[in-house]
Design a protein around this motif. Structure first.
Motif, PDB file in Angstrom:
ATOM      1  N   ASP A   3      -2.071   2.862  -2.091  1.00 49.87           N
ATOM      2  CA  ASP A   3      -1.984   2.149  -0.816  1.00 49.87           C
ATOM      3  C   ASP A   3      -2.870   2.766   0.258  1.00 49.87           C
ATOM      4  O   ASP A   3      -3.145   2.125   1.265  1.00 49.87           O
ATOM      5  CB  ASP A   3      -0.530   2.106  -0.330  1.00 49.87           C
ATOM      6  CG  ASP A   3       0.324   1.217  -1.210  1.00 49.87           C
ATOM      7  OD1 ASP A   3      -0.236   0.295  -1.842  1.00 49.87           O
ATOM      8  OD2 ASP A   3       1.547   1.442  -1.278  1.00 49.87           O
ATOM      9  N   HIS A   4      -3.307   4.006   0.054  1.00 45.64           N
ATOM     10  CA  HIS A   4      -4.185   4.645   1.033  1.00 45.64           C
ATOM     11  C   HIS A   4      -5.588   4.022   1.047  1.00 45.64           C
ATOM     12  O   HIS A   4      -6.322   4.169   2.009  1.00 45.64           O
ATOM     13  CB  HIS A   4      -4.281   6.145   0.754  1.00 45.64           C
ATOM     14  CG  HIS A   4      -4.963   6.455  -0.549  1.00 45.64           C
ATOM     15  ND1 HIS A   4      -4.337   6.280  -1.779  1.00 45.64           N
ATOM     16  CD2 HIS A   4      -6.213   6.892  -0.823  1.00 45.64           C
ATOM     17  CE1 HIS A   4      -5.177   6.616  -2.747  1.00 45.64           C
ATOM     18  NE2 HIS A   4      -6.319   6.989  -2.187  1.00 45.64           N
ATOM     19  N   LEU A   5      -5.947   3.344  -0.029  1.00 44.79           N
ATOM     20  CA  LEU A   5      -7.257   2.694  -0.091  1.00 44.79           C
ATOM     21  C   LEU A   5      -7.233   1.420   0.743  1.00 44.79           C
ATOM     22  O   LEU A   5      -6.301   0.634   0.657  1.00 44.79           O
ATOM     23  CB  LEU A   5      -7.623   2.351  -1.541  1.00 44.79           C
ATOM     24  CG  LEU A   5      -7.790   3.551  -2.474  1.00 44.79           C
ATOM     25  CD1 LEU A   5      -7.990   3.077  -3.900  1.00 44.79           C
ATOM     26  CD2 LEU A   5      -8.939   4.420  -2.030  1.00 44.79           C
ATOM     27  N   GLN A   6      -8.238   1.214   1.523  1.00 42.94           N
ATOM     28  CA  GLN A   6      -8.296   0.048   2.401  1.00 42.94           C
ATOM     29  C   GLN A   6      -8.970  -1.118   1.686  1.00 42.94           C
ATOM     30  O   GLN A   6     -10.012  -1.621   2.110  1.00 42.94           O
ATOM     31  CB  GLN A   6      -9.029   0.404   3.691  1.00 42.94           C
ATOM     32  CG  GLN A   6      -8.319   1.468   4.480  1.00 42.94           C
ATOM     33  CD  GLN A   6      -9.095   1.859   5.724  1.00 42.94           C
ATOM     34  OE1 GLN A   6     -10.126   1.283   6.043  1.00 42.94           O
ATOM     35  NE2 GLN A   6      -8.575   2.839   6.428  1.00 42.94           N
ATOM     36  N   ILE A   7      -8.343  -1.530   0.588  1.00 45.45           N
ATOM     37  CA  ILE A   7      -8.853  -2.637  -0.217  1.00 45.45           C
ATOM     38  C   ILE A   7      -7.738  -3.673  -0.294  1.00 45.45           C
ATOM     39  O   ILE A   7      -6.639  -3.381  -0.764  1.00 45.45           O
ATOM     40  CB  ILE A   7      -9.264  -2.157  -1.624  1.00 45.45           C
ATOM     41  CG1 ILE A   7     -10.370  -1.099  -1.503  1.00 45.45           C
ATOM     42  CG2 ILE A   7      -9.718  -3.332  -2.478  1.00 45.45           C
ATOM     43  CD1 ILE A   7     -10.745  -0.444  -2.813  1.00 45.45           C
ATOM     44  N   TYR A   8      -8.024  -4.877   0.173  1.00 41.92           N
ATOM     45  CA  TYR A   8      -7.008  -5.915   0.302  1.00 41.92           C
ATOM     46  C   TYR A   8      -6.458  -6.382  -1.051  1.00 41.92           C
ATOM     47  O   TYR A   8      -5.260  -6.470  -1.239  1.00 41.92           O
ATOM     48  CB  TYR A   8      -7.575  -7.102   1.083  1.00 41.92           C
ATOM     49  CG  TYR A   8      -6.638  -8.274   1.122  1.00 41.92           C
ATOM     50  CD1 TYR A   8      -5.516  -8.250   1.938  1.00 41.92           C
ATOM     51  CD2 TYR A   8      -6.864  -9.396   0.337  1.00 41.92           C
ATOM     52  CE1 TYR A   8      -4.636  -9.318   1.967  1.00 41.92           C
ATOM     53  CE2 TYR A   8      -5.994 -10.469   0.366  1.00 41.92           C
ATOM     54  CZ  TYR A   8      -4.888 -10.425   1.184  1.00 41.92           C
ATOM     55  OH  TYR A   8      -4.023 -11.476   1.203  1.00 41.92           O
ATOM     56  N   ALA A   9      -7.347  -6.697  -1.994  1.00 42.96           N
ATOM     57  CA  ALA A   9      -6.932  -7.254  -3.280  1.00 42.96           C
ATOM     58  C   ALA A   9      -6.229  -6.186  -4.126  1.00 42.96           C
ATOM     59  O   ALA A   9      -6.829  -5.153  -4.433  1.00 42.96           O
ATOM     60  CB  ALA A   9      -8.130  -7.817  -4.027  1.00 42.96           C
ATOM     61  N   PRO A  10      -4.981  -6.409  -4.509  1.00 43.56           N
ATOM     62  CA  PRO A  10      -4.226  -5.403  -5.266  1.00 43.56           C
ATOM     63  C   PRO A  10      -4.896  -4.981  -6.574  1.00 43.56           C
ATOM     64  O   PRO A  10      -4.897  -3.793  -6.910  1.00 43.56           O
ATOM     65  CB  PRO A  10      -2.878  -6.077  -5.534  1.00 43.56           C
ATOM     66  CG  PRO A  10      -2.759  -7.135  -4.492  1.00 43.56           C
ATOM     67  CD  PRO A  10      -4.161  -7.578  -4.190  1.00 43.56           C
ATOM     68  N   ARG A  11      -5.453  -5.923  -7.309  1.00 43.62           N
ATOM     69  CA  ARG A  11      -6.100  -5.571  -8.585  1.00 43.62           C
ATOM     70  C   ARG A  11      -7.328  -4.692  -8.352  1.00 43.62           C
ATOM     71  O   ARG A  11      -7.558  -3.724  -9.065  1.00 43.62           O
ATOM     72  CB  ARG A  11      -6.506  -6.821  -9.346  1.00 43.62           C
ATOM     73  CG  ARG A  11      -5.334  -7.588  -9.880  1.00 43.62           C
ATOM     74  CD  ARG A  11      -5.829  -8.848 -10.493  1.00 43.62           C
ATOM     75  NE  ARG A  11      -5.470  -8.833 -11.904  1.00 43.62           N
ATOM     76  CZ  ARG A  11      -5.584  -9.856 -12.692  1.00 43.62           C
ATOM     77  NH1 ARG A  11      -6.086 -10.978 -12.230  1.00 43.62           N
ATOM     78  NH2 ARG A  11      -5.222  -9.779 -13.955  1.00 43.62           N
ATOM     79  N   GLU A  12      -8.135  -5.069  -7.364  1.00 44.59           N
ATOM     80  CA  GLU A  12      -9.327  -4.290  -7.055  1.00 44.59           C
ATOM     81  C   GLU A  12      -8.938  -2.892  -6.561  1.00 44.59           C
ATOM     82  O   GLU A  12      -9.552  -1.902  -6.935  1.00 44.59           O
ATOM     83  CB  GLU A  12     -10.169  -5.013  -6.006  1.00 44.59           C
ATOM     84  CG  GLU A  12     -11.517  -4.394  -5.775  1.00 44.59           C
ATOM     85  CD  GLU A  12     -12.366  -5.200  -4.805  1.00 44.59           C
ATOM     86  OE1 GLU A  12     -13.283  -4.598  -4.215  1.00 44.59           O
ATOM     87  OE2 GLU A  12     -12.124  -6.407  -4.630  1.00 44.59           O
ATOM     88  N   ARG A  13      -7.903  -2.819  -5.711  1.00 40.50           N
ATOM     89  CA  ARG A  13      -7.425  -1.527  -5.210  1.00 40.50           C
ATOM     90  C   ARG A  13      -6.958  -0.651  -6.363  1.00 40.50           C
ATOM     91  O   ARG A  13      -7.263   0.537  -6.429  1.00 40.50           O
ATOM     92  CB  ARG A  13      -6.293  -1.734  -4.196  1.00 40.50           C
ATOM     93  CG  ARG A  13      -5.825  -0.439  -3.563  1.00 40.50           C
ATOM     94  CD  ARG A  13      -4.803  -0.635  -2.454  1.00 40.50           C
ATOM     95  NE  ARG A  13      -3.677  -1.441  -2.870  1.00 40.50           N
ATOM     96  CZ  ARG A  13      -3.362  -2.639  -2.374  1.00 40.50           C
ATOM     97  NH1 ARG A  13      -4.098  -3.189  -1.442  1.00 40.50           N
ATOM     98  NH2 ARG A  13      -2.314  -3.302  -2.816  1.00 40.50           N
ATOM     99  N   ALA A  14      -6.236  -1.231  -7.326  1.00 42.40           N
ATOM    100  CA  ALA A  14      -5.761  -0.472  -8.487  1.00 42.40           C
ATOM    101  C   ALA A  14      -6.928   0.021  -9.337  1.00 42.40           C
ATOM    102  O   ALA A  14      -6.923   1.160  -9.816  1.00 42.40           O
ATOM    103  CB  ALA A  14      -4.815  -1.332  -9.321  1.00 42.40           C
ATOM    104  N   LEU A  15      -7.939  -0.823  -9.516  1.00 43.33           N
ATOM    105  CA  LEU A  15      -9.104  -0.425 -10.312  1.00 43.33           C
ATOM    106  C   LEU A  15      -9.857   0.722  -9.648  1.00 43.33           C
ATOM    107  O   LEU A  15     -10.190   1.716 -10.301  1.00 43.33           O
ATOM    108  CB  LEU A  15     -10.027  -1.629 -10.507  1.00 43.33           C
ATOM    109  CG  LEU A  15     -11.324  -1.359 -11.281  1.00 43.33           C
ATOM    110  CD1 LEU A  15     -11.004  -0.888 -12.688  1.00 43.33           C
ATOM    111  CD2 LEU A  15     -12.185  -2.599 -11.318  1.00 43.33           C
ATOM    112  N   VAL A  16     -10.110   0.608  -8.354  1.00 46.96           N
ATOM    113  CA  VAL A  16     -10.823   1.669  -7.631  1.00 46.96           C
ATOM    114  C   VAL A  16     -10.000   2.957  -7.662  1.00 46.96           C
ATOM    115  O   VAL A  16     -10.533   4.049  -7.874  1.00 46.96           O
ATOM    116  CB  VAL A  16     -11.146   1.236  -6.189  1.00 46.96           C
ATOM    117  CG1 VAL A  16     -11.655   2.406  -5.362  1.00 46.96           C
ATOM    118  CG2 VAL A  16     -12.157   0.100  -6.192  1.00 46.96           C
ATOM    119  N   GLY A  17      -8.687   2.839  -7.465  1.00 47.45           N
ATOM    120  CA  GLY A  17      -7.825   4.017  -7.510  1.00 47.45           C
ATOM    121  C   GLY A  17      -7.843   4.681  -8.876  1.00 47.45           C
ATOM    122  O   GLY A  17      -7.884   5.913  -8.981  1.00 47.45           O
ATOM    123  N   ALA A  18      -7.827   3.874  -9.942  1.00 47.94           N
ATOM    124  CA  ALA A  18      -7.855   4.425 -11.303  1.00 47.94           C
ATOM    125  C   ALA A  18      -9.176   5.153 -11.562  1.00 47.94           C
ATOM    126  O   ALA A  18      -9.199   6.223 -12.183  1.00 47.94           O
ATOM    127  CB  ALA A  18      -7.649   3.307 -12.317  1.00 47.94           C
TER     128      ALA A  18
END
Length: 111
Positions: A3-18
């Motif tokens: 959730d700390h990533l400022q990426i709106y789309a949940p799937r994209e945020r999860a991919l970047v976080g991974a």
């Protein structure tokens, strides 16, 4: 999660976080000495907003490597903006087939 990533789309945020988690061990590698880095190539092939979001990172890179050449490869649609970034030494046009706004862009064109 991420959730700390400022990426709106949940799937994209999860991919970047991974990916962030996966590359975290790379920090243990022995990197070249700052003075030995002579040239850097940055790839920003997305849309205008993506380029705007990394301008501060480019400024920090220039401050960290003041003597290095910093080349920025971007799509033709971003070239006028990229040329306004004073920290960039050279702008290279690289139209990617998945983002090109003109018909006929192919993988061969990118290569």
């Amino acid at each position: 999660m991420f959730d700390h990533l400022q990426i709106y789309a949940p799937r994209e945020r999860a991919l970047v976080g991974a990916v962030d988690v996966a590359i975290w061990p790379l920090r243990l590698l022995r990197w070249p000495a700052r003075g030995s880095i002579r040239r850097v190539l940055l790839l920003r092939l997305e849309r205008i907003g993506d380029l705007l979001m990394v301008v501060e990172a480019i400024r920090l890179l220039r401050a960290w490597l003041p003597e290095a050449e910093i080349d920025l490869a971007t799509g033709s649609w971003n070239v006028p903006l990229a040329q306004l970034i004073p920290e960039v030494t050279r702008v290279i046009t690289a139209n990617t087939p998945w983002l090109a706004r003109e018909d006929g862009a192919s993988w061969a064109d990118l290569i």
